[in-house]
Design a protein around this motif. Structure first.
Motif, PDB file in Angstrom:
ATOM      1  N   PRO A 152       0.739  -1.183  -0.130  1.00 36.15           N
ATOM      2  CA  PRO A 152      -0.120   0.014  -0.149  1.00 36.15           C
ATOM      3  C   PRO A 152       0.877   1.266   0.145  1.00 36.15           C
ATOM      4  O   PRO A 152       1.890   1.274   0.673  1.00 36.15           O
ATOM      5  N   LEU A 153       0.599   2.331  -0.922  1.00 35.26           N
ATOM      6  CA  LEU A 153       1.260   3.508  -0.880  1.00 35.26           C
ATOM      7  C   LEU A 153       1.633   4.213   0.306  1.00 35.26           C
ATOM      8  O   LEU A 153       2.585   4.681   0.787  1.00 35.26           O
ATOM      9  N   TRP A 154       0.577   4.089   1.293  1.00 38.75           N
ATOM     10  CA  TRP A 154       0.727   4.815   2.555  1.00 38.75           C
ATOM     11  C   TRP A 154       1.672   4.507   3.536  1.00 38.75           C
ATOM     12  O   TRP A 154       2.222   5.174   4.235  1.00 38.75           O
ATOM     13  N   GLN A 155       2.104   3.220   3.149  1.00 38.57           N
ATOM     14  CA  GLN A 155       3.027   2.483   4.113  1.00 38.57           C
ATOM     15  C   GLN A 155       4.401   2.662   3.772  1.00 38.57           C
ATOM     16  O   GLN A 155       5.167   2.614   4.573  1.00 38.57           O
ATOM     17  N   ILE A 156       4.601   3.508   2.632  1.00 38.19           N
ATOM     18  CA  ILE A 156       6.119   3.656   2.226  1.00 38.19           C
ATOM     19  C   ILE A 156       6.176   5.106   1.889  1.00 38.19           C
ATOM     20  O   ILE A 156       7.208   5.481   1.206  1.00 38.19           O
ATOM     21  N   GLU A 157       5.139   6.048   2.132  1.00 34.34           N
ATOM     22  CA  GLU A 157       5.354   7.410   1.475  1.00 34.34           C
ATOM     23  C   GLU A 157       6.661   8.109   2.170  1.00 34.34           C
ATOM     24  O   GLU A 157       7.133   8.930   1.706  1.00 34.34           O
ATOM     25  N   HIS A 158       6.875   7.710   3.532  1.00 37.59           N
ATOM     26  CA  HIS A 158       8.006   8.200   4.162  1.00 37.59           C
ATOM     27  C   HIS A 158       9.333   7.871   3.542  1.00 37.59           C
ATOM     28  O   HIS A 158      10.227   8.763   3.311  1.00 37.59           O
ATOM     29  N   LEU A 159       9.515   6.661   3.118  1.00 36.27           N
ATOM     30  CA  LEU A 159      10.295   6.312   2.171  1.00 36.27           C
ATOM     31  C   LEU A 159      10.591   6.750   1.026  1.00 36.27           C
ATOM     32  O   LEU A 159      11.827   7.406   0.604  1.00 36.27           O
ATOM     33  N   ILE A 160       9.761   7.150   0.025  1.00 33.99           N
ATOM     34  CA  ILE A 160       9.481   7.831  -0.839  1.00 33.99           C
ATOM     35  C   ILE A 160      10.129   9.292  -0.675  1.00 33.99           C
ATOM     36  O   ILE A 160      10.818   9.852  -1.403  1.00 33.99           O
ATOM     37  N   ALA A 161       9.364   9.925   0.311  1.00 36.24           N
ATOM     38  CA  ALA A 161      10.032  11.458   0.725  1.00 36.24           C
ATOM     39  C   ALA A 161      11.476  11.432   0.969  1.00 36.24           C
ATOM     40  O   ALA A 161      11.987  12.456   0.660  1.00 36.24           O
ATOM     41  N   GLU A 162      11.930  10.715   1.702  1.00 32.65           N
ATOM     42  CA  GLU A 162      13.193  10.425   1.903  1.00 32.65           C
ATOM     43  C   GLU A 162      14.111  10.124   0.686  1.00 32.65           C
ATOM     44  O   GLU A 162      15.464  10.046   0.904  1.00 32.65           O
ATOM     45  N   GLY A 163      13.708   9.679  -0.509  1.00 25.96           N
ATOM     46  CA  GLY A 163      14.551   9.436  -1.611  1.00 25.96           C
ATOM     47  C   GLY A 163      14.886   7.983  -1.344  1.00 25.96           C
ATOM     48  O   GLY A 163      15.749   7.728  -2.220  1.00 25.96           O
ATOM     49  N   ARG A 164      14.607   7.087  -0.579  1.00 26.76           N
ATOM     50  CA  ARG A 164      15.197   5.933  -0.389  1.00 26.76           C
ATOM     51  C   ARG A 164      14.503   4.863  -1.199  1.00 26.76           C
ATOM     52  O   ARG A 164      15.127   3.974  -1.703  1.00 26.76           O
ATOM     53  N   VAL A 165      13.260   5.002  -1.900  1.00 33.03           N
ATOM     54  CA  VAL A 165      12.754   3.950  -2.652  1.00 33.03           C
ATOM     55  C   VAL A 165      11.959   4.873  -3.828  1.00 33.03           C
ATOM     56  O   VAL A 165      11.714   6.061  -3.593  1.00 33.03           O
ATOM     57  N   GLU A 166      11.810   4.275  -5.011  1.00 30.62           N
ATOM     58  CA  GLU A 166      11.015   4.859  -6.078  1.00 30.62           C
ATOM     59  C   GLU A 166      10.047   4.058  -6.576  1.00 30.62           C
ATOM     60  O   GLU A 166      10.313   2.626  -6.453  1.00 30.62           O
ATOM     61  N   ILE A 167       8.828   4.554  -7.080  1.00 31.66           N
ATOM     62  CA  ILE A 167       7.804   3.804  -7.399  1.00 31.66           C
ATOM     63  C   ILE A 167       7.884   3.629  -8.976  1.00 31.66           C
ATOM     64  O   ILE A 167       8.241   4.291  -9.766  1.00 31.66           O
ATOM     65  N   VAL A 168       7.532   2.280  -9.409  1.00 34.09           N
ATOM     66  CA  VAL A 168       7.512   1.907 -10.897  1.00 34.09           C
ATOM     67  C   VAL A 168       6.078   1.363 -11.270  1.00 34.09           C
ATOM     68  O   VAL A 168       5.424   0.900 -10.448  1.00 34.09           O
ATOM     69  N   LEU A 169       5.787   1.247 -12.482  1.00 32.77           N
ATOM     70  CA  LEU A 169       4.544   0.400 -13.101  1.00 32.77           C
ATOM     71  C   LEU A 169       3.384   1.253 -12.730  1.00 32.77           C
ATOM     72  O   LEU A 169       2.508   0.470 -12.405  1.00 32.77           O
ATOM     73  N   GLN A 170       3.512   2.526 -12.415  1.00 33.25           N
ATOM     74  CA  GLN A 170       2.133   3.250 -12.051  1.00 33.25           C
ATOM     75  C   GLN A 170       1.135   2.925 -12.752  1.00 33.25           C
ATOM     76  O   GLN A 170      -0.053   3.053 -12.602  1.00 33.25           O
ATOM     77  N   GLU A 171       1.540   2.918 -14.096  1.00 31.27           N
ATOM     78  CA  GLU A 171       0.458   2.925 -15.159  1.00 31.27           C
ATOM     79  C   GLU A 171      -0.482   1.766 -15.085  1.00 31.27           C
ATOM     80  O   GLU A 171      -1.652   1.561 -15.574  1.00 31.27           O
ATOM     81  N   PHE A 172       0.250   0.656 -14.439  1.00 34.07           N
ATOM     82  CA  PHE A 172      -0.567  -0.637 -14.352  1.00 34.07           C
ATOM     83  C   PHE A 172      -1.115  -0.960 -12.827  1.00 34.07           C
ATOM     84  O   PHE A 172      -1.418  -2.061 -12.582  1.00 34.07           O
ATOM     85  N   GLU A 173      -1.144   0.063 -11.988  1.00 36.90           N
ATOM     86  CA  GLU A 173      -1.651  -0.184 -10.752  1.00 36.90           C
ATOM     87  C   GLU A 173      -3.140  -0.832 -10.708  1.00 36.90           C
ATOM     88  O   GLU A 173      -3.932  -0.180 -11.722  1.00 36.90           O
ATOM     89  N   PRO A 174      -3.282  -1.558  -9.751  1.00 41.22           N
ATOM     90  CA  PRO A 174      -4.694  -2.036  -9.844  1.00 41.22           C
ATOM     91  C   PRO A 174      -5.617  -1.105  -9.049  1.00 41.22           C
ATOM     92  O   PRO A 174      -5.255  -0.018  -8.452  1.00 41.22           O
ATOM     93  N   ALA A 175      -7.017  -1.502  -9.212  1.00 38.45           N
ATOM     94  CA  ALA A 175      -7.991  -0.607  -8.647  1.00 38.45           C
ATOM     95  C   ALA A 175      -7.634  -0.393  -7.153  1.00 38.45           C
ATOM     96  O   ALA A 175      -7.080  -1.461  -6.446  1.00 38.45           O
ATOM     97  N   PRO A 176      -7.800   0.994  -6.521  1.00 35.97           N
ATOM     98  CA  PRO A 176      -7.385   0.826  -5.075  1.00 35.97           C
ATOM     99  C   PRO A 176      -8.129  -0.096  -4.301  1.00 35.97           C
ATOM    100  O   PRO A 176      -9.439  -0.526  -4.678  1.00 35.97           O
ATOM    101  N   VAL A 177      -7.843  -0.393  -3.044  1.00 31.12           N
ATOM    102  CA  VAL A 177      -8.346  -1.178  -2.301  1.00 31.12           C
ATOM    103  C   VAL A 177      -9.234  -0.462  -1.299  1.00 31.12           C
ATOM    104  O   VAL A 177      -8.824   0.466  -0.566  1.00 31.12           O
ATOM    105  N   PRO A 178     -10.676  -0.824  -1.087  1.00 31.69           N
ATOM    106  CA  PRO A 178     -11.528  -0.064  -0.271  1.00 31.69           C
ATOM    107  C   PRO A 178     -11.300  -0.113   1.186  1.00 31.69           C
ATOM    108  O   PRO A 178     -10.859  -1.254   1.602  1.00 31.69           O
ATOM    109  N   ILE A 179     -11.725   0.737   1.825  1.00 32.29           N
ATOM    110  CA  ILE A 179     -11.399   0.720   3.320  1.00 32.29           C
ATOM    111  C   ILE A 179     -12.771   1.303   3.709  1.00 32.29           C
ATOM    112  O   ILE A 179     -13.320   2.374   3.509  1.00 32.29           O
TER     113      ILE A 179
END
Length: 297
Positions: A240-267
């Protein structure tokens, strides 16, 4: 015009098959129930219930009448209950179930605000990633991430959460970036073990949901360990994106395959008190709906 109390008597008699049982459910004297049913039949001008010494059953007209008025009687009963609940001050113990990683970040600030507003309420949080049954767990409500089964519980949608593939810049420098989910077969993927479909990552390919099997030399059973492994350059992760937002903000990880993301999971938030929740549940749901904004994650 028939009184709502007379209609409630009629519904109870049809459902229970007995004036005595109806009197018990409604906490009214048997004589009062009998008079109410007679008054209703006099008002309509037709026999609604066939009465014998052993059983009370609806007539043909009674069955038709029951099917038409039952939803309206339920709505009126629930409207009364809701109005009464809104007059009551929330009190007692509010037991809430929620996912273990989700609750500290998103739920705890809302719990704190709620407890400051409602001093007579105590809160118990049961944190688990398992789908705990509300009745078995003694819970008043639960926050659940994922598609819902037809459980019969009442619920309210709170938002939806993105799922992403991520890795470190150093991993991509050494192994390249996957441009399509099918290319993940050539990459080391850190797989979460356990569950019913380990190593199955969901994507949207050609506008349709598709499951892609991935593998790698490292398998772990906790998401926090997956994040640590990915940050060490051991492979790609799926989260889930929200669990790694801090890692993205710190530049430690990057996201790939955004155009193939599945439907968001409902809460959702679910509760078990029927269509009208108690005062403590209703007020928490109202605050949760106002404060929790997750559609952007």
């Amino acid at each position: 015009m028939s009184r709502i109390e007379d209609l409630e008597v009629f519904v109870a008699v049809v459902e229970l098959g007995s004036l005595t049982a109806a009197a018990s459910r409604l906490a009214r004297p048997l004589q009062t129930v009998s008079r109410a049913l007679a008054a209703l039949e006099d008002d309509i001008g037709v026999e609604l219930i066939h009465r014998t010494t052993r059983r009370s059953t609806p007539s043909e007209a009674g069955e038709i009448f029951y099917r038409r008025i039952k939803p309206a009687v339920d709505e009126i009963r629930e409207a009364r209950l809701e109005a009464a609940q809104r007059r009551m001050e929330p009190s007692g113990v509010l037991r809430i179930g929620a996912p273990a990683l989700f609750a500290p970040r998103f739920l705890m600030p809302i719990v704190a605000e709620y407890m400051r507003k409602h001093r007579k309420v105590e809160v118990e949080l049961d944190l688990s990633d398992a789908f705990v049954d509300l009745a078995d767990g003694g819970l008043d409500m639960v926050v659940r991430i994922g598609d819902l089964a037809d459980s019969g519980l009442m619920g309210k949608r709170l938002g939806a959460l993105r799922r992403v593939v991520f890795g470190t810049p150093s991993y991509f420098a050494d192994h390249g970036r996957p441009m399509h989910p099918n290319e993940l077969k050539q990459h080391n993927c850190v797989v979460r073990s356990g569950g019913d479909r380990p190593g199955a990552w969901m994507f949207s390919i050609d506008g349709k949901p598709r499951e892609v099997k991935v593998a790698g030399p490292l398998r772990v059973n906790a998401m926090t360990a997956i994040y640590a492994a990915v940050c060490e350059g051991l492979g790609l992760g799926y989260s889930p994106l929200w669990q790694i937002e801090h890692l993205i903000a710190e530049g430690r990880v990057e996201i790939v395959l955004q155009e193939f993301e599945p439907a968001p999971v409902p809460i959702h938030v679910l509760w078990r008190e029927g269509r009208v929740p108690t005062a403590k549940v209703r007020t928490f749901i109202d605050l949760l709906s106002k404060r929790l904004k997750l559609d952007h994650l």
